[in-house]
Design a protein around this motif. Structure first.
Motif, PDB file in Angstrom:
ATOM      1  N   UNK A  48       5.118  21.217 -31.195  1.00  0.00           N
ATOM      2  CA  UNK A  48       4.383  21.541 -32.422  1.00  0.00           C
ATOM      3  C   UNK A  48       3.239  22.517 -32.140  1.00  0.00           C
ATOM      4  N   UNK A  49       2.632  22.400 -30.957  1.00  0.00           N
ATOM      5  CA  UNK A  49       1.505  23.266 -30.603  1.00  0.00           C
ATOM      6  C   UNK A  49       1.910  24.726 -30.479  1.00  0.00           C
ATOM      7  N   UNK A  50       3.194  24.972 -30.207  1.00  0.00           N
ATOM      8  CA  UNK A  50       3.639  26.371 -30.116  1.00  0.00           C
ATOM      9  C   UNK A  50       4.365  26.812 -31.397  1.00  0.00           C
ATOM     10  N   UNK A  51       4.254  25.972 -32.433  1.00  0.00           N
ATOM     11  CA  UNK A  51       4.782  26.369 -33.735  1.00  0.00           C
ATOM     12  C   UNK A  51       6.174  25.891 -34.068  1.00  0.00           C
ATOM     13  N   UNK A  52       6.745  25.014 -33.254  1.00  0.00           N
ATOM     14  CA  UNK A  52       8.077  24.492 -33.556  1.00  0.00           C
ATOM     15  C   UNK A  52       7.975  23.288 -34.496  1.00  0.00           C
ATOM     16  N   UNK A  53       8.947  23.117 -35.375  1.00  0.00           N
ATOM     17  CA  UNK A  53       8.901  21.999 -36.314  1.00  0.00           C
ATOM     18  C   UNK A  53       9.167  20.670 -35.621  1.00  0.00           C
ATOM     19  N   UNK A  54       8.707  19.577 -36.254  1.00  0.00           N
ATOM     20  CA  UNK A  54       8.939  18.260 -35.678  1.00  0.00           C
ATOM     21  C   UNK A  54       9.337  17.268 -36.766  1.00  0.00           C
ATOM     22  N   UNK A  55       9.602  16.048 -36.324  1.00  0.00           N
ATOM     23  CA  UNK A  55      10.022  14.953 -37.204  1.00  0.00           C
ATOM     24  C   UNK A  55      11.202  15.389 -38.077  1.00  0.00           C
ATOM     25  N   UNK A  56      11.108  15.117 -39.395  1.00  0.00           N
ATOM     26  CA  UNK A  56      12.255  15.394 -40.262  1.00  0.00           C
ATOM     27  C   UNK A  56      12.525  16.889 -40.448  1.00  0.00           C
ATOM     28  N   UNK A  57      11.666  17.719 -39.863  1.00  0.00           N
ATOM     29  CA  UNK A  57      11.843  19.171 -39.957  1.00  0.00           C
ATOM     30  C   UNK A  57      12.489  19.757 -38.694  1.00  0.00           C
ATOM     31  N   UNK A  58      12.889  18.906 -37.757  1.00  0.00           N
ATOM     32  CA  UNK A  58      13.493  19.380 -36.509  1.00  0.00           C
ATOM     33  C   UNK A  58      14.643  20.349 -36.767  1.00  0.00           C
ATOM     34  N   UNK A  59      14.750  21.325 -35.886  1.00  0.00           N
ATOM     35  CA  UNK A  59      15.825  22.309 -35.943  1.00  0.00           C
ATOM     36  C   UNK A  59      16.549  22.309 -34.602  1.00  0.00           C
ATOM     37  N   UNK A  60      17.632  23.086 -34.529  1.00  0.00           N
ATOM     38  CA  UNK A  60      18.330  23.224 -33.259  1.00  0.00           C
ATOM     39  C   UNK A  60      17.394  23.812 -32.201  1.00  0.00           C
ATOM     40  N   UNK A  61      16.555  24.769 -32.601  1.00  0.00           N
ATOM     41  CA  UNK A  61      15.645  25.413 -31.651  1.00  0.00           C
ATOM     42  C   UNK A  61      14.607  24.436 -31.111  1.00  0.00           C
ATOM     43  N   UNK A  62      14.001  23.644 -31.988  1.00  0.00           N
ATOM     44  CA  UNK A  62      12.989  22.692 -31.511  1.00  0.00           C
ATOM     45  C   UNK A  62      13.626  21.619 -30.636  1.00  0.00           C
ATOM     46  N   UNK A  63      14.850  21.224 -30.968  1.00  0.00           N
ATOM     47  CA  UNK A  63      15.565  20.220 -30.170  1.00  0.00           C
ATOM     48  C   UNK A  63      15.885  20.763 -28.784  1.00  0.00           C
TER      49      UNK A  63
END
Length: 198
Positions: A48-63
């Motif tokens: 999240x600190x580098x701008x990736x989504x978390x929780x119910x907003x997770x994406x393939x990239x954040x995963x």
């Protein structure tokens, strides 16, 4: 000179089910027996600190970032000589969060992305000597500082245990009660002491 590979213990489960606390207790016990222990974690916060989504907003990239950063952290801990690595959020955990996010958002699962991420997570499973999967207890109140969506939290719990079952991944379920927690800590301790003695 060769070094014995570290013992790896991973924990996974939905948020606020005691994963970090459990690993802290295991870490304390292991250090009390003279073992060198490294604990990885804070992956979602770092993402999240580098701008990736978390929780119910997770994406393939954040995963993918969470899985690969976790792998990198474990490699670094091994390179620094840790006898035991405690991984807060083993790779299947990130995969479960992603699957839960897709279901929560009613988004059709992108087959290629899901298969690629599953393959990435599945290649890491054999590295763990022990996986501990926490079990959600909805009767235990969540810290009021956390604004968790209860439906998403339950979906993550479902997907964690479904993924482990579907892939027949050996693991130990850890409930919130004291005997279950104590059993998990004792199993981790005995495993590490036995492996360290080899």
């Amino acid at each position: 000179m060769t070094h014995q590979p570290p013992i790896r213990i991973g924990v996974l489960g939905t948020h606020s089910t005691g994963k970090t606390t459990l690993l802290k207790r295991i870490q304390m016990e292991l250090r009390g027996h003279g073992l060198t222990v490294a604990r990885t974690g804070r992956l979602a916060k770092r993402a999240a600190a580098i701008g990736l989504p978390k929780m119910q907003h997770h994406t393939a990239a954040s995963t993918e970032w969470i899985i690969t950063q976790g792998i990198a952290d474990e490699i670094a801990a091994a390179a620094q000589g840790a006898q035991v690595i405690l991984a807060d959020r083993a790779p299947y955990d990130a995969l479960a969060y992603y699957h839960a996010a897709l279901e929560y958002r009613s988004e059709p699962p992108p087959r290629l992305e899901r298969e690629r991420l599953w393959l990435l997570a599945s290649t890491q499973a054999p590295k763990y000597h022990l996986l501990l999967a926490t079990v959600l207890d909805t009767d235990i109140p969540v810290d009021q500082n956390h604004d968790y969506d209860p439906r998403y939290r339950s979906l993550v719990d479902h997907h964690v245990h479904a993924l482990l079952a579907d892939d027949a991944i050996p693991h130990q379920r850890v409930a919130s009660d004291a005997p279950s927690q104590a059993h998990a800590i004792e199993r981790a301790l005995q495993l590490c002491l036995q492996e360290a003695a080899v």
